[in-house]
Scaffold this active site. Sequence first.
Site, PDB file in Angstrom:
ATOM      1  N   ARG A  73      -1.562  -5.009  -6.004  1.00 61.38           N
ATOM      2  CA  ARG A  73      -1.393  -6.452  -5.978  1.00 61.38           C
ATOM      3  C   ARG A  73      -0.147  -6.831  -6.779  1.00 61.38           C
ATOM      4  O   ARG A  73      -0.004  -6.448  -7.933  1.00 61.38           O
ATOM      5  CB  ARG A  73      -2.650  -7.113  -6.555  1.00 61.38           C
ATOM      6  CG  ARG A  73      -2.823  -8.573  -6.211  1.00 61.38           C
ATOM      7  CD  ARG A  73      -4.133  -9.107  -6.774  1.00 61.38           C
ATOM      8  NE  ARG A  73      -5.295  -8.491  -6.157  1.00 61.38           N
ATOM      9  CZ  ARG A  73      -6.202  -7.795  -6.825  1.00 61.38           C
ATOM     10  NH1 ARG A  73      -6.093  -7.607  -8.121  1.00 61.38           N
ATOM     11  NH2 ARG A  73      -7.231  -7.280  -6.188  1.00 61.38           N
ATOM     12  N   GLU A 111      -1.696   0.084   8.054  1.00 61.34           N
ATOM     13  CA  GLU A 111      -2.648  -0.806   8.698  1.00 61.34           C
ATOM     14  C   GLU A 111      -1.972  -1.651   9.763  1.00 61.34           C
ATOM     15  O   GLU A 111      -0.739  -1.687   9.875  1.00 61.34           O
ATOM     16  CB  GLU A 111      -3.330  -1.707   7.671  1.00 61.34           C
ATOM     17  CG  GLU A 111      -2.407  -2.687   6.967  1.00 61.34           C
ATOM     18  CD  GLU A 111      -3.104  -3.453   5.849  1.00 61.34           C
ATOM     19  OE1 GLU A 111      -4.016  -2.886   5.203  1.00 61.34           O
ATOM     20  OE2 GLU A 111      -2.729  -4.624   5.616  1.00 61.34           O
ATOM     21  N   HIS A 136       3.497  -7.561   1.839  1.00 61.03           N
ATOM     22  CA  HIS A 136       2.918  -8.462   2.832  1.00 61.03           C
ATOM     23  C   HIS A 136       1.827  -9.328   2.231  1.00 61.03           C
ATOM     24  O   HIS A 136       1.311  -9.049   1.138  1.00 61.03           O
ATOM     25  CB  HIS A 136       2.338  -7.659   4.002  1.00 61.03           C
ATOM     26  CG  HIS A 136       1.199  -6.756   3.586  1.00 61.03           C
ATOM     27  ND1 HIS A 136       1.401  -5.500   3.047  1.00 61.03           N
ATOM     28  CD2 HIS A 136      -0.150  -6.943   3.600  1.00 61.03           C
ATOM     29  CE1 HIS A 136       0.233  -4.945   2.765  1.00 61.03           C
ATOM     30  NE2 HIS A 136      -0.730  -5.808   3.089  1.00 61.03           N
ATOM     31  N   HIS A 164       0.836  -1.200   0.000  1.00 62.82           N
ATOM     32  CA  HIS A 164       0.000   0.000   0.000  1.00 62.82           C
ATOM     33  C   HIS A 164       0.876   1.258   0.000  1.00 62.82           C
ATOM     34  O   HIS A 164       1.976   1.250   0.563  1.00 62.82           O
ATOM     35  CB  HIS A 164      -0.913   0.031   1.227  1.00 62.82           C
ATOM     36  CG  HIS A 164      -1.667  -1.240   1.456  1.00 62.82           C
ATOM     37  ND1 HIS A 164      -2.549  -1.741   0.544  1.00 62.82           N
ATOM     38  CD2 HIS A 164      -1.643  -2.120   2.500  1.00 62.82           C
ATOM     39  CE1 HIS A 164      -3.060  -2.871   1.000  1.00 62.82           C
ATOM     40  NE2 HIS A 164      -2.521  -3.122   2.189  1.00 62.82           N
TER      41      HIS A 164
END
Length: 361
Positions: A229, A132, A209, A115
């Site tokens: 992605r 996050e 991740h 991200h």
Amino acid sequence: MYLSCIRVKTLLPYRPYVKLVPQLVPRPWGGTRLVHLRRHSPDIDPTIDMPYGESWECAAFKSYDSKILDGWGKGLYFSQLLTAHGKDIVGKISKEFPLLIKLIDAAKALSIQVHPGDEDLVDECKMRAKNEAWVILKAEADACIWLGFKDNISDAEARQLIGEPPVDQLQTDRRLVHEQIDGDALVASLRKLRVRSGDIINVPAGTVHAIGGGILLAEVQQASDTTFRIFDWDQRKTAGAKRELHLSEARQVIRPSQRPAIARGDLHTPYFRMSHRMRFDPSSLSIYNTAILLMSLSPHSHQLSVGSFRTVLNPFDLVLLPQKTIQEKESVRISSPQTSSYDNNINKDEGYIEHLIISLT
């Protein structure tokens, strides 16, 4: 439901809590636990046979707007309450809430992804940042995550592993870039970490991740749906087509030197803080001066009392306590668990977590 554009024309009677309606989201890697856990929620049909991967517990931004089930603003959308009373809820008037809270049920591994951060530009365009963190609620014996590159992988090697697809392919069909990446080599270059119930994992923007299969977790993130992605384990959409990859964008935002550690108990980030405890202690709320979100992780129903108001707190329910509630030091109590017919085998192991507290920073 996208962000509501209907404004509330009158002030709403104050209530010291906001209880939101969760929204189940199907994903190709999802399982069946979320329907079971959320069967007491309105608008959820427990007989539906579909792989639900996410339950959006709290959101008010461009992609989704939670509906209010009980408390302040009952029956409205969250953005409408924030527009009318944002100063008392989060300290400022805004139709968006800065965090997105999810439950994630990963029956299979999620894609390897990354991200963007606050300062990242992708093709000279500012992206919506997404930092996050996860709290592991349930993990099978061999469950794992992939989190950052191994120590011996340099920045240059990391970018080379992600590859650089031809520009003409990016402009025509992103599904073609699956042939441009060596998935086995990429996976082998990442740190593979075993997880257990109660682990807290910080995933800063730029960290490559993936969540492995056999994991149920709570995710706290900045209010953003921006995901690049990189490798998708050859998963396909319902129609049979491979999902898009975003290799060029990922190369621009990865931070290969980031290797976050697994923690227990508490996590503080520049965007939110998290704390999970075996038992709820009302005095612990005295350290907060801003809005908090309280999620019950107990297998039983409770009664939540805030001031003179009461509501039922079912397993995995999320309740927002506005900034006004916290600053005015309203009493907050949770009754002792009562025997219920709610058959829930989550959190019966050593890592049992009864409550999760999330706060703004």
